[in-house]
Structure formats: structure tokens, C-alpha cells
Write a protein that holds these residues in place. Structure first.
Motif, PDB file in Angstrom:
ATOM      1  N   ALA A  99      29.939  44.843  43.651  1.00 29.41           N
ATOM      2  CA  ALA A  99      29.817  45.454  44.743  1.00 29.41           C
ATOM      3  C   ALA A  99      31.119  44.753  45.777  1.00 29.41           C
ATOM      4  N   ALA A 100      30.931  43.407  45.578  1.00 27.49           N
ATOM      5  CA  ALA A 100      31.774  42.448  46.345  1.00 27.49           C
ATOM      6  C   ALA A 100      33.236  42.449  46.121  1.00 27.49           C
ATOM      7  N   ALA A 101      33.501  42.850  44.822  1.00 23.22           N
ATOM      8  CA  ALA A 101      34.889  42.733  44.437  1.00 23.22           C
ATOM      9  C   ALA A 101      35.747  43.757  44.934  1.00 23.22           C
ATOM     10  N   PRO A 102      37.172  43.311  45.178  1.00 25.99           N
ATOM     11  CA  PRO A 102      37.984  44.539  45.801  1.00 25.99           C
ATOM     12  C   PRO A 102      37.990  45.643  44.788  1.00 25.99           C
ATOM     13  N   PRO A 103      37.866  46.790  45.365  1.00 31.58           N
ATOM     14  CA  PRO A 103      37.651  48.016  44.661  1.00 31.58           C
ATOM     15  C   PRO A 103      39.010  48.262  43.864  1.00 31.58           C
ATOM     16  N   ASP A 104      40.056  47.824  44.213  1.00 34.35           N
ATOM     17  CA  ASP A 104      41.165  48.193  43.329  1.00 34.35           C
ATOM     18  C   ASP A 104      41.536  47.105  42.359  1.00 34.35           C
ATOM     19  N   GLY A 105      40.570  45.965  42.200  1.00 36.75           N
ATOM     20  CA  GLY A 105      40.516  44.977  41.169  1.00 36.75           C
ATOM     21  C   GLY A 105      40.053  45.831  39.865  1.00 36.75           C
ATOM     22  N   GLY A 106      40.469  45.036  38.627  1.00 34.80           N
ATOM     23  CA  GLY A 106      40.357  45.696  37.394  1.00 34.80           C
ATOM     24  C   GLY A 106      39.822  44.753  36.449  1.00 34.80           C
ATOM     25  N   SER A 107      39.871  44.884  34.983  1.00 33.50           N
ATOM     26  CA  SER A 107      39.313  43.782  34.199  1.00 33.50           C
ATOM     27  C   SER A 107      40.484  43.729  33.117  1.00 33.50           C
ATOM     28  N   SER A 108      40.279  42.763  32.271  1.00 34.27           N
ATOM     29  CA  SER A 108      41.215  42.467  31.292  1.00 34.27           C
ATOM     30  C   SER A 108      41.299  43.455  30.326  1.00 34.27           C
ATOM     31  N   MET A 109      40.413  44.080  30.086  1.00 30.08           N
ATOM     32  CA  MET A 109      40.212  45.100  28.919  1.00 30.08           C
ATOM     33  C   MET A 109      40.891  46.245  29.630  1.00 30.08           C
ATOM     34  N   LEU A 110      41.061  46.491  30.809  1.00 28.05           N
ATOM     35  CA  LEU A 110      41.512  47.586  31.204  1.00 28.05           C
ATOM     36  C   LEU A 110      42.938  47.628  31.457  1.00 28.05           C
ATOM     37  N   TYR A 111      43.314  46.367  31.782  1.00 28.95           N
ATOM     38  CA  TYR A 111      44.995  46.044  31.789  1.00 28.95           C
ATOM     39  C   TYR A 111      45.566  46.245  30.423  1.00 28.95           C
ATOM     40  N   ASP A 112      44.758  45.645  29.368  1.00 29.30           N
ATOM     41  CA  ASP A 112      45.146  45.797  27.977  1.00 29.30           C
ATOM     42  C   ASP A 112      45.299  47.113  27.657  1.00 29.30           C
ATOM     43  N   ARG A 113      44.093  47.964  27.917  1.00 28.84           N
ATOM     44  CA  ARG A 113      44.491  49.539  27.421  1.00 28.84           C
ATOM     45  C   ARG A 113      45.589  50.087  28.118  1.00 28.84           C
ATOM     46  N   LEU A 114      45.792  49.871  29.466  1.00 30.30           N
ATOM     47  CA  LEU A 114      47.009  50.481  30.263  1.00 30.30           C
ATOM     48  C   LEU A 114      48.210  50.003  29.703  1.00 30.30           C
ATOM     49  N   ALA A 115      48.085  49.114  29.153  1.00 29.63           N
ATOM     50  CA  ALA A 115      49.564  48.241  28.402  1.00 29.63           C
ATOM     51  C   ALA A 115      49.454  48.553  26.899  1.00 29.63           C
ATOM     52  N   GLY A 116      48.512  49.353  26.426  1.00 26.04           N
ATOM     53  CA  GLY A 116      48.546  49.746  25.015  1.00 26.04           C
ATOM     54  C   GLY A 116      48.300  48.436  23.964  1.00 26.04           C
ATOM     55  N   ARG A 117      47.786  47.517  24.605  1.00 25.96           N
ATOM     56  CA  ARG A 117      47.235  46.253  23.717  1.00 25.96           C
ATOM     57  C   ARG A 117      46.151  46.395  23.118  1.00 25.96           C
ATOM     58  N   PRO A 118      45.830  45.618  21.975  1.00 24.92           N
ATOM     59  CA  PRO A 118      44.531  45.469  21.293  1.00 24.92           C
ATOM     60  C   PRO A 118      43.624  45.008  22.394  1.00 24.92           C
ATOM     61  N   LEU A 119      42.336  45.472  22.217  1.00 24.96           N
ATOM     62  CA  LEU A 119      41.205  45.314  23.130  1.00 24.96           C
ATOM     63  C   LEU A 119      40.259  44.193  22.706  1.00 24.96           C
ATOM     64  N   GLU A 120      39.833  43.704  23.419  1.00 20.38           N
ATOM     65  CA  GLU A 120      38.624  42.359  23.164  1.00 20.38           C
ATOM     66  C   GLU A 120      37.422  42.617  22.843  1.00 20.38           C
ATOM     67  N   GLN A 136      39.396  54.181  32.494  1.00 20.75           N
ATOM     68  CA  GLN A 136      40.494  53.759  33.097  1.00 20.75           C
ATOM     69  C   GLN A 136      40.433  54.023  34.742  1.00 20.75           C
ATOM     70  N   GLN A 137      39.597  53.286  35.152  1.00 20.90           N
ATOM     71  CA  GLN A 137      39.265  53.233  36.560  1.00 20.90           C
ATOM     72  C   GLN A 137      38.950  51.830  36.859  1.00 20.90           C
ATOM     73  N   ARG A 138      39.082  51.312  38.342  1.00 22.90           N
ATOM     74  CA  ARG A 138      39.085  50.185  38.856  1.00 22.90           C
ATOM     75  C   ARG A 138      37.526  49.927  39.071  1.00 22.90           C
ATOM     76  N   ILE A 139      37.465  48.569  39.732  1.00 23.32           N
ATOM     77  CA  ILE A 139      36.048  47.934  39.813  1.00 23.32           C
ATOM     78  C   ILE A 139      35.379  49.033  40.808  1.00 23.32           C
ATOM     79  N   GLY A 140      36.052  49.728  41.731  1.00 26.35           N
ATOM     80  CA  GLY A 140      35.431  50.612  42.755  1.00 26.35           C
ATOM     81  C   GLY A 140      34.419  51.555  41.976  1.00 26.35           C
ATOM     82  N   VAL A 141      34.642  51.756  40.790  1.00 26.47           N
ATOM     83  CA  VAL A 141      33.797  52.893  39.884  1.00 26.47           C
ATOM     84  C   VAL A 141      32.278  52.498  40.159  1.00 26.47           C
ATOM     85  N   PHE A 142      32.031  51.199  40.221  1.00 19.71           N
ATOM     86  CA  PHE A 142      30.780  50.745  40.165  1.00 19.71           C
ATOM     87  C   PHE A 142      29.744  51.013  41.548  1.00 19.71           C
ATOM     88  N   ALA A 143      30.697  51.543  42.551  1.00 18.96           N
ATOM     89  CA  ALA A 143      29.946  51.795  43.720  1.00 18.96           C
ATOM     90  C   ALA A 143      29.294  53.338  43.775  1.00 18.96           C
TER      91      ALA A 143
END
Length: 319
Positions: free
Chosen positions: A251-272, A205-212
Motif C-alpha cells: 500500500a505504501a509503495a509507489p503505485p507505478d512501481g513494479g516487480s522483477s517478474m513483471l519486468y522480465d515478462r514485459l521484456a520476454g525474459r524467463p521468469l523466476e 501485467q499491472q504495477r503495484i497499484g493493483v493491490f489497492a
């Protein structure tokens, strides 16, 4: 903070084609808006009514004057259908697909994973042309009918007459269609952008910045190397350059960007997960290639998805 500027809605130009977009998530909403702004006649097919469609990109919010349909019975065949539901919801789109597909209709599949044609073929009339697409768009749905676009607006499709038709259809839009000669490699290369980012951001449940984090980057490299071996067995030209290239994308992506699976989990939707991590594990099993890191992630994602389903069942039962 100054208010985000709103761009007034303007009447669309004369329509150059009739498009139906199935699904009003991040990709569907974004694609529908760009097509409408280019003057196409767009119907957005959804399960629940929307009070409109807006896209925020680059600090500007624009409204798209798309037609909203909530029942398959209310639509008729169109020239193009853009299927943008999550992969696990493909079967649920059959009612829409049967109503929207007539003689000459083509279906562009804007979903994650590989084997898109085989996934969709059972749910469309026999003989319907299907165009798989690797989607390179970073966007999220912040609320029903509200899309936040982060970066990129490209669809890569297998070259040929159908790809040329699709590219011509969207030529006046900001959504670029790029025909490619080796779509097997392209589809696995796109899957690479999801293989680590989607499960790891969703699990943590973290954004793309975790890969830093150096340790996270090292684990991701091993995860991608497993997938690269599987991709090569599937006929894709995937190697170490793709592993490192994917890490560079993160590394080049905005650190506050996310992924579709993250957004689905945060919204309580089924995962892909079955169509991303599961695709790697399943193909590895077919070829006798062990994928321990991907199997571990798949096990964890399945557990989370079960919990999300339990939460949905509880909410539905108490409604």
C-alpha cells in the motif's frame, strides 16, 4: 518536462577492495554503481557488451566508471563476488564464478528465494565462503546499462565474521549491509514481499497499484497466510503481523512501481517463479501443508513462461 540533471563522472577514490558483480540487471547494475562510487574497484560481468552504466535515482542520473567484462577468460580472482543473476541463471554463471574465486574470495548472493548457499555451492570452488543476502532494493533495468532506482538500498545478511567483512567493504557506499541473527526468518520475510507482488503483477501485467483494489488485497492476504504456515514449518518466525506488514508495504509503495517478474515478462525474459512461488509450494509439499492459491499461481506462471520460451525460440530461429 525539464531535463533530468546529469551528475558528472568523477574519478574514483583509491580502491579499498576488488569486487566483481555478475549480472547487469537492476540489482547488479545498481550494486555495481554504488560500490564504484564508494571508491571500490568494480568489474561488471555481462554476456553482451555495454556502452556504459548509469543509475537514475531521485530524478538524478549518475554514471558509474565500472570495468566491463564479457568473457570469463578476461577476469582474475577478486576479493568479493556479488552474484546478482536471476536464480534460474545460477548455473550459467559457473564459468565466471570459477575464474573469479580464488583463495580468500567470498561470494555474496543477491538473489530471490531461500536456500541461497545450497543453490550456489555446486558452482564455486570447494571451500569458498558464501554469504546469502536478502535484497531490499526496488529498481528496474530500463535498457542495457540503464538502471532506474525506485526505493530502498539494503542487504540483510546472517550475522558473523563474513557479514562484518561485507559490511566494512560497503561502509562507504549508499548500499547498507545489515547483519541479522535469524536469517531464516529474514529470508522468508523477504520472500513474502515477492510471493504476491511478483506473480500477480506479472500475470496481470499491472504495477503495484493493483493491490489497492480491496478484492485483490483480500486474495493476497489468503495467499500470504498459506505461505506463512509453510514458513513456520521451515523454522521461520512468520505470522499474521508479517501478512499485514506485507500488505502495508504494497500500500505504501509507489503505485507505478513494479516487480522483477513483471519486468522480465514485459521484456520476454524467463521468469523466476520456481524460486519464489515454487519455493512455497515445494516446501509445503515437504511438510504436508496444502497451498492451493500458490499452486494455482505456479501453474499459471509455468504456462506463461512456456509461451515466453516459445516466443524466444521463434525469434532465435528467424535470426
Amino acid at each position: 518536462m525539464p531535463p533530468i540533471p546529469q551528475v558528472p563522472q568523477t574519478p574514483p577514490a583509491a580502491a579499498a577492495g576488488r569486487i566483481a558483480v555478475i549480472g547487469a540487471g537492476a540489482i547488479g547494475g545498481y550494486a555495481a554503481a554504488l560500490a564504484q562510487w564508494a571508491g571500490l574497484d568494480v568489474t561488471l560481468c555481462v554476456r553482451s557488451p555495454l556502452d556504459g552504466l548509469t543509475v537514475e535515482s531521485g530524478g538524478t542520473v549518475r554514471t558509474a566508471a565500472v570495468r566491463i567484462a564479457t568473457e570469463p577468460a578476461g577476469v582474475a580472482p577478486v576479493d568479493w563476488v556479488l552474484l546478482t543473476t536471476k536464480a534460474q541463471d545460477t548455473a550459467g554463471a559457473e564459468g565466471w564464478l570459477r575464474r573469479l574465486c580464488g583463495p580468500g574470495t567470498a561470494v555474496a548472493v543477491l538473489q530471490n528465494g531461500v536456500g541461497l548457499e545450497e543453490r550456489v555451492a555446486p558452482y564455486v570452488p570447494e571451500g569458498t565462503a558464501i554469504l546469502p543476502s536478502a535484497v531490499f532494493i526496488s529498481a528496474e533495468r530500463t535498457a542495457p546499462g540503464r538502471i532506474l532506482h525506485h526505493v530502498a538500498s539494503e542487504l540483510h545478511v546472517p550475522e558473523g565474521p563474513l557479514a562484518d567483512r561485507f559490511a566494512a567493504l560497503l561502509a562507504g557506499s549508499e548500499l547498507r549491509v545489515r547483519p541479522v541473527a535469524d536469517f531464516t526468518t529474514t529470508s522468508w520475510r523477504k520472500l513474502f514481499t515477492n510471493i504476491a507482488a511478483n506473480p500477480i503483477t506479472a500475470l496481470l501485467q499491472q504495477r503495484i497499484g493493483v493491490f489497492a483494489d480491496p478484492g485483490m488485497a483480500a486474495m493476497t492476504r489468503d495467499l500470504l497466510r498459506e505461505a506463512a504456515a509453510v514458513a513456520r514449518a521451515e523454522g521461520a518466525d512468520i505470522g499474521e503481523r508479517d501478512v499485514e506488514g506485507t500488505l502495508e508495504i504494497y500500500a505504501a509503495a509507489p503505485p507505478d512501481g513494479g516487480s522483477s517478474m513483471l519486468y522480465d515478462r514485459l521484456a520476454g525474459r524467463p521468469l523466476e517463479h520456481e524460486y519464489i512461488t515454487g519455493a512455497v509450494v515445494e516446501a509445503g509439499e515437504r511438510h504436508g501443508i496444502d497451498t492451493p492459491l500458490n499452486r494455482m499461481l505456479l501453474t499459471l506462471l509455468r504456462a506463461i513462461d512456456r509461451d515466453l520460451q516459445d516466443d524466444r525460440d521463434l525469434r532465435d530461429g528467424s535470426a
